[in-house]
Design a protein around this motif. Structure first.
Motif, PDB file in Angstrom:
ATOM      1  N   GLY A  15       0.820  -1.199   0.000  1.00  0.00           N
ATOM      2  CA  GLY A  15       0.000   0.000   0.000  1.00  0.00           C
ATOM      3  C   GLY A  15       0.860   1.257   0.000  1.00  0.00           C
ATOM      4  N   LYS A  16       0.213   2.393  -0.009  1.00  0.00           N
ATOM      5  CA  LYS A  16       0.917   3.679  -0.035  1.00  0.00           C
ATOM      6  C   LYS A  16       1.776   3.849   1.223  1.00  0.00           C
ATOM      7  N   LEU A  21       7.089   4.277   3.829  1.00  0.00           N
ATOM      8  CA  LEU A  21       8.056   3.801   4.817  1.00  0.00           C
ATOM      9  C   LEU A  21       9.342   3.308   4.152  1.00  0.00           C
ATOM     10  N   MET A  22       9.215   2.649   3.008  1.00  0.00           N
ATOM     11  CA  MET A  22      10.402   2.188   2.296  1.00  0.00           C
ATOM     12  C   MET A  22      11.260   3.363   1.835  1.00  0.00           C
ATOM     13  N   LEU A  23      10.621   4.395   1.336  1.00  0.00           N
ATOM     14  CA  LEU A  23      11.349   5.588   0.904  1.00  0.00           C
ATOM     15  C   LEU A  23      12.032   6.267   2.090  1.00  0.00           C
ATOM     16  N   LEU A  24      11.346   6.332   3.220  1.00  0.00           N
ATOM     17  CA  LEU A  24      11.938   6.899   4.427  1.00  0.00           C
ATOM     18  C   LEU A  24      13.160   6.087   4.864  1.00  0.00           C
ATOM     19  N   GLY A  25      13.037   4.752   4.846  1.00  0.00           N
ATOM     20  CA  GLY A  25      14.160   3.899   5.220  1.00  0.00           C
ATOM     21  C   GLY A  25      15.359   4.088   4.310  1.00  0.00           C
ATOM     22  N   ILE A  26      15.118   4.195   3.019  1.00  0.00           N
ATOM     23  CA  ILE A  26      16.213   4.424   2.069  1.00  0.00           C
ATOM     24  C   ILE A  26      16.886   5.761   2.338  1.00  0.00           C
ATOM     25  N   ALA A  27      16.098   6.789   2.644  1.00  0.00           N
ATOM     26  CA  ALA A  27      16.657   8.109   2.929  1.00  0.00           C
ATOM     27  C   ALA A  27      17.516   8.079   4.199  1.00  0.00           C
ATOM     28  N   PHE A  54      32.691  10.860  16.803  1.00  0.00           N
ATOM     29  CA  PHE A  54      31.348  10.370  17.144  1.00  0.00           C
ATOM     30  C   PHE A  54      30.493  10.122  15.907  1.00  0.00           C
ATOM     31  N   ARG A  55      30.585  10.999  14.940  1.00  0.00           N
ATOM     32  CA  ARG A  55      29.766  10.896  13.727  1.00  0.00           C
ATOM     33  C   ARG A  55      30.011   9.587  12.992  1.00  0.00           C
ATOM     34  N   ARG A  56      31.258   9.181  12.902  1.00  0.00           N
ATOM     35  CA  ARG A  56      31.594   7.987  12.114  1.00  0.00           C
ATOM     36  C   ARG A  56      31.435   6.677  12.863  1.00  0.00           C
ATOM     37  N   ILE A  57      31.693   6.664  14.169  1.00  0.00           N
ATOM     38  CA  ILE A  57      31.653   5.378  14.868  1.00  0.00           C
ATOM     39  C   ILE A  57      30.361   5.144  15.639  1.00  0.00           C
ATOM     40  N   ARG A  58      29.563   6.154  15.840  1.00  0.00           N
ATOM     41  CA  ARG A  58      28.306   5.968  16.578  1.00  0.00           C
ATOM     42  C   ARG A  58      27.081   6.386  15.762  1.00  0.00           C
ATOM     43  N   LEU A  59      27.063   7.611  15.296  1.00  0.00           N
ATOM     44  CA  LEU A  59      25.868   8.164  14.646  1.00  0.00           C
ATOM     45  C   LEU A  59      25.563   7.490  13.309  1.00  0.00           C
ATOM     46  N   ALA A  60      26.538   7.411  12.430  1.00  0.00           N
ATOM     47  CA  ALA A  60      26.301   6.864  11.089  1.00  0.00           C
ATOM     48  C   ALA A  60      25.870   5.395  11.120  1.00  0.00           C
ATOM     49  N   PRO A  61      26.559   4.508  11.844  1.00  0.00           N
ATOM     50  CA  PRO A  61      26.088   3.116  11.890  1.00  0.00           C
ATOM     51  C   PRO A  61      24.712   2.970  12.541  1.00  0.00           C
ATOM     52  N   THR A  62      24.436   3.809  13.525  1.00  0.00           N
ATOM     53  CA  THR A  62      23.112   3.777  14.163  1.00  0.00           C
ATOM     54  C   THR A  62      22.029   4.165  13.167  1.00  0.00           C
ATOM     55  N   LEU A  63      22.283   5.182  12.372  1.00  0.00           N
ATOM     56  CA  LEU A  63      21.305   5.590  11.357  1.00  0.00           C
ATOM     57  C   LEU A  63      21.088   4.497  10.319  1.00  0.00           C
ATOM     58  N   VAL A  64      22.150   3.825   9.917  1.00  0.00           N
ATOM     59  CA  VAL A  64      22.011   2.743   8.940  1.00  0.00           C
ATOM     60  C   VAL A  64      21.167   1.604   9.524  1.00  0.00           C
ATOM     61  N   LEU A  65      21.402   1.262  10.779  1.00  0.00           N
ATOM     62  CA  LEU A  65      20.612   0.201  11.414  1.00  0.00           C
ATOM     63  C   LEU A  65      19.152   0.608  11.598  1.00  0.00           C
ATOM     64  N   ILE A  66      18.911   1.866  11.939  1.00  0.00           N
ATOM     65  CA  ILE A  66      17.532   2.355  12.056  1.00  0.00           C
ATOM     66  C   ILE A  66      16.848   2.307  10.699  1.00  0.00           C
ATOM     67  N   GLY A  67      17.548   2.718   9.648  1.00  0.00           N
ATOM     68  CA  GLY A  67      16.989   2.649   8.295  1.00  0.00           C
ATOM     69  C   GLY A  67      16.663   1.226   7.884  1.00  0.00           C
ATOM     70  N   LEU A  68      17.537   0.285   8.247  1.00  0.00           N
ATOM     71  CA  LEU A  68      17.284  -1.123   7.951  1.00  0.00           C
ATOM     72  C   LEU A  68      16.054  -1.623   8.701  1.00  0.00           C
ATOM     73  N   ALA A  69      15.910  -1.216   9.955  1.00  0.00           N
ATOM     74  CA  ALA A  69      14.729  -1.604  10.734  1.00  0.00           C
ATOM     75  C   ALA A  69      13.451  -1.028  10.124  1.00  0.00           C
ATOM     76  N   ILE A  70      13.513   0.196   9.641  1.00  0.00           N
ATOM     77  CA  ILE A  70      12.352   0.813   8.980  1.00  0.00           C
ATOM     78  C   ILE A  70      11.997   0.030   7.718  1.00  0.00           C
ATOM     79  N   GLU A  71      13.014  -0.388   6.956  1.00  0.00           N
ATOM     80  CA  GLU A  71      12.769  -1.168   5.741  1.00  0.00           C
ATOM     81  C   GLU A  71      12.095  -2.502   6.066  1.00  0.00           C
TER      82      GLU A  71
END
Length: 80
Positions: A15-16, A21-27, A54-71
């Motif tokens: 559905g829409k 949600l898929m587009l949000l996860g990709i972003a 902090f940006r490279r070892i904590r924030l960025a991997p966390t965002l990638v994992l959150i995006g994967l969870a959203i997907e």
């Protein structure tokens, strides 16, 4: 003999809400990878400690994992 029931060609698999949600996860994943990139030195003799910030070892991997969870959630949620 039983007649085969043809699927409705106008109906989408998701559905829409799923596609949104898929587009949000990709972003979110894209932002995570962008935050991981860059910032090194081209000179092999120079050590750049910015790779351990902090940006490279904590924030960025966390965002990638959150995006994967959203997907995964976008795929699992029931379409309307």
């Amino acid at each position: 003999m039983k007649q085969k029931k043809e699927p409705n060609k106008d109906q989408f698999l998701f559905g829409k809400k799923n596609y949104t949600l898929m587009l949000l996860g990709i972003a979110v994943i894209a932002v995570g990878f962008i935050l991981m990139a860059g910032g090194g030195s081209d000179d092999p003799e120079v050590f750049n400690d910015a790779i351990y910030n902090f940006r490279r070892i904590r924030l960025a991997p966390t965002l990638v994992l959150i995006g994967l969870a959203i997907e995964i959630y976008a795929i699992m949620v029931k379409s309307e």
